[in-house]
Design a protein around this motif. Structure first.
Motif, PDB file in Angstrom:
ATOM      1  N   THR A 156       0.861  -1.184   0.000  1.00  0.00           N
ATOM      2  CA  THR A 156       0.000   0.000   0.000  1.00  0.00           C
ATOM      3  C   THR A 156       0.897   1.233   0.000  1.00  0.00           C
ATOM      4  OG1 THR A 156      -0.184  -0.103   2.425  1.00  0.00           O
ATOM      5  CG2 THR A 156      -1.948  -1.120   1.126  1.00  0.00           C
ATOM      6  N   TYR A 158       1.406   5.639   0.351  1.00  0.00           N
ATOM      7  CA  TYR A 158       0.912   6.845   1.009  1.00  0.00           C
ATOM      8  C   TYR A 158       1.947   7.963   0.871  1.00  0.00           C
ATOM      9  CZ  TYR A 158      -1.648   3.039   3.288  1.00  0.00           C
ATOM     10  OH  TYR A 158      -2.381   1.906   3.534  1.00  0.00           O
ATOM     11  N   SER A 160       3.632  10.916   3.430  1.00  0.00           N
ATOM     12  CA  SER A 160       3.754  11.203   4.849  1.00  0.00           C
ATOM     13  C   SER A 160       4.762  12.321   5.062  1.00  0.00           C
ATOM     14  CB  SER A 160       4.181   9.946   5.622  1.00  0.00           C
ATOM     15  OG  SER A 160       5.534   9.620   5.334  1.00  0.00           O
ATOM     16  N   LEU A 292       0.714  10.140   8.192  1.00  0.00           N
ATOM     17  CA  LEU A 292       0.259   9.937   6.821  1.00  0.00           C
ATOM     18  C   LEU A 292      -0.661  11.079   6.390  1.00  0.00           C
ATOM     19  CD1 LEU A 292      -0.468   6.092   6.692  1.00  0.00           C
ATOM     20  CD2 LEU A 292       1.682   7.324   6.347  1.00  0.00           C
ATOM     21  N   THR A 294      -2.349  10.816   3.205  1.00  0.00           N
ATOM     22  CA  THR A 294      -3.262  10.307   2.193  1.00  0.00           C
ATOM     23  C   THR A 294      -3.883   8.996   2.648  1.00  0.00           C
ATOM     24  OG1 THR A 294      -1.472   9.143   1.056  1.00  0.00           O
ATOM     25  CG2 THR A 294      -1.976  11.382   0.296  1.00  0.00           C
ATOM     26  N   ASN A 295      -4.898   8.576   1.921  1.00  0.00           N
ATOM     27  CA  ASN A 295      -5.554   7.287   2.140  1.00  0.00           C
ATOM     28  C   ASN A 295      -5.165   6.311   1.042  1.00  0.00           C
ATOM     29  OD1 ASN A 295      -7.201   8.065   4.481  1.00  0.00           O
ATOM     30  ND2 ASN A 295      -8.281   9.385   3.029  1.00  0.00           N
ATOM     31  N   LEU A 296      -5.504   5.056   1.244  1.00  0.00           N
ATOM     32  CA  LEU A 296      -5.163   4.018   0.268  1.00  0.00           C
ATOM     33  C   LEU A 296      -5.686   4.346  -1.119  1.00  0.00           C
ATOM     34  CD1 LEU A 296      -4.174   1.080  -0.397  1.00  0.00           C
ATOM     35  CD2 LEU A 296      -6.504   0.352   0.177  1.00  0.00           C
ATOM     36  N   ASN A 428      -5.075  -1.750   5.907  1.00  0.00           N
ATOM     37  CA  ASN A 428      -4.818  -0.490   5.234  1.00  0.00           C
ATOM     38  C   ASN A 428      -4.714   0.631   6.261  1.00  0.00           C
ATOM     39  OD1 ASN A 428      -5.084  -1.851   2.783  1.00  0.00           O
ATOM     40  ND2 ASN A 428      -7.267  -1.412   2.654  1.00  0.00           N
ATOM     41  N   THR A 430      -4.877   4.911   7.130  1.00  0.00           N
ATOM     42  CA  THR A 430      -5.680   6.071   6.735  1.00  0.00           C
ATOM     43  C   THR A 430      -4.916   7.341   7.068  1.00  0.00           C
ATOM     44  OG1 THR A 430      -6.821   6.108   8.878  1.00  0.00           O
ATOM     45  CG2 THR A 430      -7.870   4.877   7.083  1.00  0.00           C
ATOM     46  N   SER A 431      -5.325   8.426   6.449  1.00  0.00           N
ATOM     47  CA  SER A 431      -4.703   9.720   6.702  1.00  0.00           C
ATOM     48  C   SER A 431      -4.776  10.051   8.194  1.00  0.00           C
ATOM     49  CB  SER A 431      -5.422  10.807   5.894  1.00  0.00           C
ATOM     50  OG  SER A 431      -4.879  12.079   6.164  1.00  0.00           O
TER      51      SER A 431
END
Length: 580
Positions: A156, A158, A160, A292, A294-296, A428, A430-431
């Motif tokens: 996955t 992202y 960060s 993080l 962003t999301n997946l 997964n 998450t932001s």
């Protein structure tokens, strides 16, 4: 009728015999004057100035990168789980087939080989393998492949940034040269072992650190021990007779020290000091924490068009008579492929401060192993100094509970009959989620941060489903670096000093120094400015957004590999000289 100074007279008015005629007059459309109104202002607009103003003010970034995967499939193991053993890259097929033919219960026979390279690729393409990712007649598969998830079964992705420091992180290291070991807390500094002690009656006391100490000649160190109350000592020289030893070995003058403080093999920790008369010049040591952004579903992964990496992908034809299910197929062992990674959401840095409470100067592409197909255990974490083998076996750090990540995991049972499991994978993110980062040093007086050791993850196989047959509880695995840096701003190579005697535009991230009796900080270069030593960023700017881009070599490193060069992380531009 009059127009300006021109008078138009009809022909019939000139004399008795004249007649009226149609005539045209060419009137220029060029403006010769402009009406001015009181209190109005006018200004010339320079497009280059407007462009640069918009560029410097913009806080929107749309990052992208190319990841070149370098992976050598190094670990051979055994499995009797049917979907896995039917899809190995076989290494002992003849003997395995003999065992299966002569066995009373053929399904219990294990087969040897490597997991195919699909198990580690950024994009899986084995979406139509009968009995594994789709039905084989009436046989149900390990799982039903969902094509839109092809990019997220294994990894996955992202964005960060480092947002805080963990000074209390517990660390462990074994020096692969001396076999000395330490457990310590990050804020304690760096570990050392005395190699030439006071009892040897030499001119120096020699210290060896298992990591790069970052010292210069005539710097000072603060030791965790003391001699008659003194903890500050000056470094008089670096290195010993060994190659590259100046990065790990430092020496202080032996003034005839007695007692046990400086005996050979005494251990402790030290911190670097710029000026022993001022405690504010002592370096701080910590582990960075990443948040993080962003999301997946924000990540977009695609193959690069028409690109081939120099290392060849390795295939093999598996003959039907030498497979457990008597099916002829091609198997894939190694991969070296390139992928583009971008995000469908903007990164706004206007409110982001880094781990030193300065404007964010680096974003990070963060790639995390998911392992949805279930071959592996939950992820482990460590640092670059935990990678070397100890006595030919994995470093003891990886058997310690401190190496376990706290990432949430999920398990499932397969679709085969009878169902089997559990198979574990990483959830997964998450932001807003946070994970660890590099082990670093910060000096407030110099306003500099140094990465001492990069943060890495370790992937290990679940022996229930794939056994390396090493008889080790602390088994071998693969390392990778989850955080890939992307510089978006650059701090200057000089420190600004200002003694406050009025109102000045002092940045909020400046440091007040009692030693200098003023504020210290490093300026942030404008976008597009490159100094005389090549520092700066000059990314494309369009539609009120910056478009930073970088090339990365993403290495999946077998434990104990001698090709682990930590300096190889990005792809260098080709050399251009006068012959080209």
């Amino acid at each position: 009728m009059k127009i300006d100074q021109t008078t138009i007279i009809l022909g019939s008015e000139k004399n008795a015999v004249s007649i009226d005629t149609d005539m045209t007059i060419d009137v220029s459309l060029e403006q010769q004057s402009k009406d001015l109104y009181e209190f109005d202002r006018s200004a010339d607009v320079d497009l280059e100035v407007v462009y640069n103003d918009e560029r410097q003010k913009s806080t929107i970034f749309r990052p992208s990168a190319k990841f070149s995967i370098v992976f050598e499939n190094s670990y051979t193991g055994a499995t009797k789980y049917t979907p896995f053993k039917n899809n190995l890259y076989y290494t002992n097929a003849i003997q395995n087939q003999i065992n299966q033919i002569t066995a009373a219960t053929p399904t219990t026979i294990t087969w040897d080989g490597n997991p195919q390279a699909w198990e580690f690729d950024f994009i899986r393409e084995d979406n139509n393998v009968g009995g594994y990712t789709t039905n084989l007649g009436v046989t149900q598969p390990h799982l039903y492949f969902v094509n839109k998830s092809a990019t997220t079964y294994n990894w996955t992705y992202y964005m960060s940034y480092p947002f805080e420091n963990n000074y209390n992180k517990k660390l462990y290291i074994i020096d692969d040269v001396t076999n000395a070991s330490w457990f310590w807390t990050a804020s304690d500094g760096l570990p050392y072992n005395i190699e030439i002690g006071s009892e040897q009656n030499q001119n120096i006391i020699q210290f060896r650190s298992p990591v790069k100490h970052g010292l210069n000649e005539y710097d000072w160190v603060e030791l965790s021990t003391n001699y008659n109350g003194d903890t500050y000592f000056q470094v008089t020289s670096l290195g010993d007779s060994g190659f590259n030893s100046e990065e790990y070995v430092f020496n202080i003058t032996n003034f005839g020290y007695t007692g046990t403080t400086f005996l050979t093999n005494q251990q402790g920790t030290f911190k670097r000091i710029v000026n022993p008369k001022n405690p504010e010049t002592v370096s701080e040591y910590y582990v960075r924490r990443h948040k993080l952004l962003t999301n997946l579903e924000d990540a977009v992964v695609n193959k690069t068009g028409f690109e081939e990496i120099i290392y060849k992908t390795k295939y093999k034809k598996e003959l039907a008579v030498l497979t457990p299910n008597n099916t002829e197929r091609m198997s894939l062992k190694d991969i070296t492929r390139a992928y583009n990674l971008s995000f469908n959401t903007d990164i706004d840095i206007s409110t982001l401060l880094d781990n030193q409470k300065r404007p964010v100067s680096s974003l990070y592409f963060t790639v995390i192993w998911k392992g949805y197909f279930g071959w592996t255990n939950p992820l482990k974490q460590g640092w670059e100094f935990n990678q070397p083998l100890y006595l030919g076996k994995p470093n003891p750090w990886w058997a310690n509970a401190l190496s376990n990540t706290t990432y949430p995991t999920t398990s499932y049972f397969s679709n085969v009959t009878p169902t089997q499991g559990p198979f574990v994978y990483t959830n997964n993110f998450t932001s807003g989620n946070t994970i660890d980062g590099d082990f670093c040093e910060w000096n407030s007086y110099e306003q500099l941060e140094r990465v001492i050791s990069r943060y890495n993850h370790k992937i290990t196989f679940n022996p229930t489903w794939f056994d390396l047959k090493t008889n080790l509880t602390n088994d071998f695995g693969y390392f990778y670096y989850p955080h890939q840096p992307l510089t978006i701003k650059v701090f200057s190579d000089y420190v600004e000093t200002l003694i406050p005697d009025g109102l000045y535009n002092i940045p909020s991230y400046s440091f007040y120094s009692n030693l200098s009796n003023g504020f210290l900080w490093r300026d942030i270069y404008d976008y597009g400015f490159i100094d005389d030593i090549g520092r700066g960023v000059d990314y494309p700017f369009l539609n009120d957004a910056h478009y930073p881009y970088e090339n990365y070599i993403f290495r999946i490193i077998p434990e104990g590999s001698n090709i682990n060069n930590p300096n190889i992380t990005t792809i260098a531009e080709p050399t251009v000289d006068e012959c080209e």
